[in-house]
Design a protein around this motif. Structure first.
Motif, PDB file in Angstrom:
ATOM      1  N   GLU A 151      14.182   3.277  -2.020  1.00 54.90           N
ATOM      2  CA  GLU A 151      14.635   4.785  -2.449  1.00 54.90           C
ATOM      3  C   GLU A 151      15.372   5.508  -1.341  1.00 54.90           C
ATOM      4  O   GLU A 151      16.256   6.144  -1.799  1.00 54.90           O
ATOM      5  N   ILE A 152      15.346   4.962  -0.390  1.00 59.56           N
ATOM      6  CA  ILE A 152      16.546   5.523   0.905  1.00 59.56           C
ATOM      7  C   ILE A 152      17.686   4.892   0.587  1.00 59.56           C
ATOM      8  O   ILE A 152      18.719   5.733   0.483  1.00 59.56           O
ATOM      9  N   LEU A 153      17.882   3.797   0.056  1.00 57.15           N
ATOM     10  CA  LEU A 153      19.317   3.519  -0.262  1.00 57.15           C
ATOM     11  C   LEU A 153      19.841   3.984  -1.466  1.00 57.15           C
ATOM     12  O   LEU A 153      21.003   4.181  -1.452  1.00 57.15           O
ATOM     13  N   GLU A 154      19.000   4.358  -2.613  1.00 55.66           N
ATOM     14  CA  GLU A 154      19.149   5.020  -3.749  1.00 55.66           C
ATOM     15  C   GLU A 154      19.844   6.368  -3.307  1.00 55.66           C
ATOM     16  O   GLU A 154      20.897   7.032  -3.820  1.00 55.66           O
ATOM     17  N   ASN A 155      19.173   6.748  -2.122  1.00 60.30           N
ATOM     18  CA  ASN A 155      19.509   8.397  -1.880  1.00 60.30           C
ATOM     19  C   ASN A 155      21.003   8.525  -1.349  1.00 60.30           C
ATOM     20  O   ASN A 155      21.741   9.344  -1.537  1.00 60.30           O
ATOM     21  N   LEU A 156      21.165   7.123  -0.509  1.00 60.18           N
ATOM     22  CA  LEU A 156      22.445   7.085   0.342  1.00 60.18           C
ATOM     23  C   LEU A 156      23.490   7.096  -0.577  1.00 60.18           C
ATOM     24  O   LEU A 156      24.521   7.390  -0.446  1.00 60.18           O
ATOM     25  N   CYS A 157      23.180   6.176  -1.766  1.00 60.09           N
ATOM     26  CA  CYS A 157      24.342   6.002  -2.611  1.00 60.09           C
ATOM     27  C   CYS A 157      24.633   7.356  -3.256  1.00 60.09           C
ATOM     28  O   CYS A 157      25.759   7.196  -3.849  1.00 60.09           O
ATOM     29  N   ALA A 158      23.923   8.057  -3.486  1.00 58.35           N
ATOM     30  CA  ALA A 158      23.922   9.266  -4.432  1.00 58.35           C
ATOM     31  C   ALA A 158      24.702  10.482  -3.523  1.00 58.35           C
ATOM     32  O   ALA A 158      25.228  11.386  -4.210  1.00 58.35           O
ATOM     33  N   ASN A 159      24.863  10.098  -2.335  1.00 54.25           N
ATOM     34  CA  ASN A 159      25.525  11.319  -1.414  1.00 54.25           C
ATOM     35  C   ASN A 159      26.754  10.905  -1.112  1.00 54.25           C
ATOM     36  O   ASN A 159      27.168   9.688  -1.227  1.00 54.25           O
ATOM     37  N   ASP A 160      27.643  11.818  -0.633  1.00 58.14           N
ATOM     38  CA  ASP A 160      29.186  11.377  -0.184  1.00 58.14           C
ATOM     39  C   ASP A 160      29.080  10.785   1.073  1.00 58.14           C
ATOM     40  O   ASP A 160      30.066   9.950   1.393  1.00 58.14           O
ATOM     41  N   PHE A 161      28.164  11.353   2.046  1.00 59.03           N
ATOM     42  CA  PHE A 161      28.269  10.548   3.247  1.00 59.03           C
ATOM     43  C   PHE A 161      27.138  10.223   3.976  1.00 59.03           C
ATOM     44  O   PHE A 161      25.918  10.821   3.572  1.00 59.03           O
ATOM     45  N   ALA A 162      26.919   9.299   4.850  1.00 62.81           N
ATOM     46  CA  ALA A 162      25.688   8.887   5.233  1.00 62.81           C
ATOM     47  C   ALA A 162      26.014   8.605   6.998  1.00 62.81           C
ATOM     48  O   ALA A 162      26.973   7.678   7.243  1.00 62.81           O
ATOM     49  N   LEU A 163      25.113   8.813   7.796  1.00 60.08           N
ATOM     50  CA  LEU A 163      25.357   8.756   9.113  1.00 60.08           C
ATOM     51  C   LEU A 163      23.890   7.982   9.673  1.00 60.08           C
ATOM     52  O   LEU A 163      22.953   8.545   9.556  1.00 60.08           O
TER      53      LEU A 163
END
Length: 300
Positions: free
Chosen positions: A176-188
């Motif tokens: 679920e965390i990886l899916e959320n990160l894919c859905a957003n423009d940036f990740a830190l």
């Protein structure tokens, strides 16, 4: 400050120097009486003076009415939309008990409205007619002016409405965390040697300041932004979205977080934040898997 003390001496000096109030103010003064600001009036209790006039400048005639009407503004103050919002509201709800009535200056009303009206609009509330800035005196007349005078520096850090109250997320599953990160423009991410550490600065204003160390930010996904832009944009988010930062910090003075979000016009908006803790095994697993993870739009 939130206690209101530093602005009071300056106000008293101005009262001694400026001219007489108008006929309406004189009438209200004669028809009102002084009373202690009760503890139950959370909006204005301990603001820097202890007595107020009632009826007040909004024509509330009883203390229960004043307390009830003023309490509806507490959520707006919690959003920290402007450092002078409390002074502006209390000048009307709990006018200081002097030998004359004094209204807020039109410029003070306009400054507070400019920052706070968009926050109210997020929740479907328009700026009320009783606070129509045109009703208040111009700056050259007898009135309460803005306390935050350094507009050139403070305007860049003034909170604005995001219409979205971000919260600290629970790290449910790594997928679920990886899916959320894919859905957003940036990740830190904060890998073991590099952490995103958000700090609440000590401040004497009602606007909380938050900082991060740009040298300890690792960008794993930068979207439409350059990697070098991310730290500055993230600091801008900390500067202007006080409510979101408060929700993530949960009363702490420092913390390490995994954050992701999207780019909106000239700013970034954080949509998800996870606390980087040893017990968050799903979060740690997602971080390890991210390097080899392919988002759906990358398939094939």
């Amino acid at each position: 400050s939130s206690r209101g003390g530093p602005w009071l001496p300056g106000l008293l000096v101005r009262l001694l120097l400026w001219g007489s109030p108008g006929a309406r103010a004189s009438y209200l003064r004669r028809s009102s009486s002084c009373t202690a600001i009760p503890r139950g009036m959370a909006l204005c209790y301990d603001i820097g003076y202890s007595e107020m006039r009632i009826p007040n400048l909004l024509e509330h005639e009883t203390m229960p009415e004043v307390i009830q009407q003023s309490s509806s503004w507490l959520p707006l103050l919690a959003r920290e939309c402007h450092p002078d919002a409390r002074i502006f509201l209390c000048s009307l709800f709990a006018p200081i008990c002097l030998d004359r009535l004094i209204y807020p200056c039109r410029s003070l009303c306009e400054t507070v409205k400019r920052s706070c009206a968009p926050v109210m609009a997020c929740y479907g509330y328009p700026w009320p007619e009783i606070l129509n800035c045109d009703k208040f005196p111009a700056d050259h007349e007898l009135c309460i002016s803005a306390v935050s005078t350094d507009e050139s520096s403070s305007s860049r850090r003034m909170p604005r409405a995001s219409c979205k109250d971000c919260e600290l997320e629970e790290a449910s599953t790594a997928r679920e965390i990886l899916e959320n990160l894919c859905a957003n423009d940036f990740a830190l991410f904060p890998p073991p040697a590099v952490k995103i550490r958000i700090l609440r600065k000590n401040t004497t204003t009602t606007i909380s300041d938050f900082d991060l160390d740009p040298s300890r930010v690792e960008v794993l996904k930068h979207g439409p932004l350059l990697r070098t832009e991310i730290p500055g944009r993230l600091q801008q988010w900390l500067d202007i979205d006080a409510t979101c930062a408060h929700n993530i910090m949960r009363g702490t003075h420092a913390g390490v977080f995994v954050v992701s979000g999207e780019v909106q016009s000239d700013k970034v908006v954080v949509n998800k934040a996870y606390a980087w803790q040893k017990k968050n095994r799903n979060l740690h697993q997602a971080v390890r898997r991210w390097k080899h993870h392919r988002c759906p739009d990358q398939a094939g």
